[in-house]
Design a protein around this motif. Structure first.
Motif, PDB file in Angstrom:
ATOM      1  N   UNK A   1       5.251   9.011   3.141  1.00 30.13           N
ATOM      2  CA  UNK A   1       5.054   7.969   2.693  1.00 30.13           C
ATOM      3  C   UNK A   1       6.777   6.811   2.884  1.00 30.13           C
ATOM      4  N   UNK A   2       7.733   7.915   2.616  1.00 33.71           N
ATOM      5  CA  UNK A   2       9.089   7.656   2.317  1.00 33.71           C
ATOM      6  C   UNK A   2       9.289   6.422   3.745  1.00 33.71           C
TER       7      UNK A   2
ATOM      8  N   UNK B   1       0.373  -1.122   0.068  1.00 34.57           N
ATOM      9  CA  UNK B   1      -0.030  -0.173  -0.186  1.00 34.57           C
ATOM     10  C   UNK B   1       0.986   1.081  -0.428  1.00 34.57           C
ATOM     11  N   UNK B   2       2.267   1.296   0.891  1.00 33.70           N
ATOM     12  CA  UNK B   2       2.811   2.563   0.712  1.00 33.70           C
ATOM     13  C   UNK B   2       3.379   2.498  -0.315  1.00 33.70           C
ATOM     14  N   UNK B   3       4.173   2.233  -0.654  1.00 34.26           N
ATOM     15  CA  UNK B   3       4.466   1.931  -2.462  1.00 34.26           C
ATOM     16  C   UNK B   3       3.250   1.745  -3.707  1.00 34.26           C
ATOM     17  N   UNK B   4       2.116   1.740  -3.453  1.00 36.80           N
ATOM     18  CA  UNK B   4       0.837   2.565  -4.142  1.00 36.80           C
ATOM     19  C   UNK B   4       0.897   3.805  -4.256  1.00 36.80           C
ATOM     20  N   UNK B   5       1.008   3.603  -3.085  1.00 33.37           N
ATOM     21  CA  UNK B   5       0.544   5.383  -2.405  1.00 33.37           C
ATOM     22  C   UNK B   5       2.115   6.529  -3.270  1.00 33.37           C
ATOM     23  N   UNK B   6       3.008   6.114  -2.357  1.00 33.50           N
ATOM     24  CA  UNK B   6       3.507   6.278  -3.276  1.00 33.50           C
ATOM     25  C   UNK B   6       4.393   6.739  -4.740  1.00 33.50           C
ATOM     26  N   UNK B   7       4.192   5.991  -5.868  1.00 26.12           N
ATOM     27  CA  UNK B   7       3.305   5.812  -6.878  1.00 26.12           C
ATOM     28  C   UNK B   7       2.886   6.946  -7.163  1.00 26.12           C
ATOM     29  N   UNK B   8       2.174   7.219  -6.992  1.00 27.58           N
ATOM     30  CA  UNK B   8       0.791   8.586  -6.977  1.00 27.58           C
ATOM     31  C   UNK B   8       1.045   9.531  -6.239  1.00 27.58           C
ATOM     32  N   UNK B   9       2.273   9.391  -5.221  1.00 25.89           N
ATOM     33  CA  UNK B   9       2.152  10.534  -4.374  1.00 25.89           C
ATOM     34  C   UNK B   9       3.103  11.588  -6.280  1.00 25.89           C
ATOM     35  N   UNK B  10       4.175  10.774  -6.168  1.00 26.13           N
ATOM     36  CA  UNK B  10       5.196  11.333  -6.896  1.00 26.13           C
ATOM     37  C   UNK B  10       4.686  11.267  -8.202  1.00 26.13           C
ATOM     38  N   UNK B  11       4.057  10.597  -8.717  1.00 22.89           N
ATOM     39  CA  UNK B  11       2.816  10.819 -10.068  1.00 22.89           C
ATOM     40  C   UNK B  11       2.180  12.637 -10.095  1.00 22.89           C
TER      41      UNK B  11
END
Length: 87
Positions: free
Chosen positions: A55-56, A21-31
């Motif tokens: 998230x990191x 879930x954290x990886x998914x959130x990080x992808x969206x936050x970077x996007x």
């Protein structure tokens, strides 16, 4: 044997699920950070950037807990501690 304590019988921390879930959130936050920066919405880009840092930090802690390995947790055959009587 039934457990009579207040702790759950099968309580475990879902670290792997929290990691993904954290990886998914990080992808969206970077996007979001990139998209808002490119469109000139600085405030939203900064907000997404701060979210990236949060998230990191969470991902770092989750990975640390995963690397620590399992901790001792008694099985079903170990009875719970009896509560202390109040004087």
């Amino acid at each position: 044997m039934t457990r009579t304590g207040s702790e759950p019988v099968t309580a475990r921390s879902p670290l792997r699920m929290r990691l993904w879930f954290g990886v998914w959130g990080l992808i969206w936050a970077v996007f979001g950070t990139v998209a808002f920066a490119l469109t000139g919405r600085t405030g939203w880009a900064v907000a997404c950037g701060v979210l990236c840092l949060i998230v990191l930090t969470d991902l770092t802690l989750v990975l640390r807990h995963i690397r620590q390995g399992p901790h001792y947790q008694p099985g079903r055959d170990v009875p719970p501690y009896e509560p202390q009587d109040k004087p």
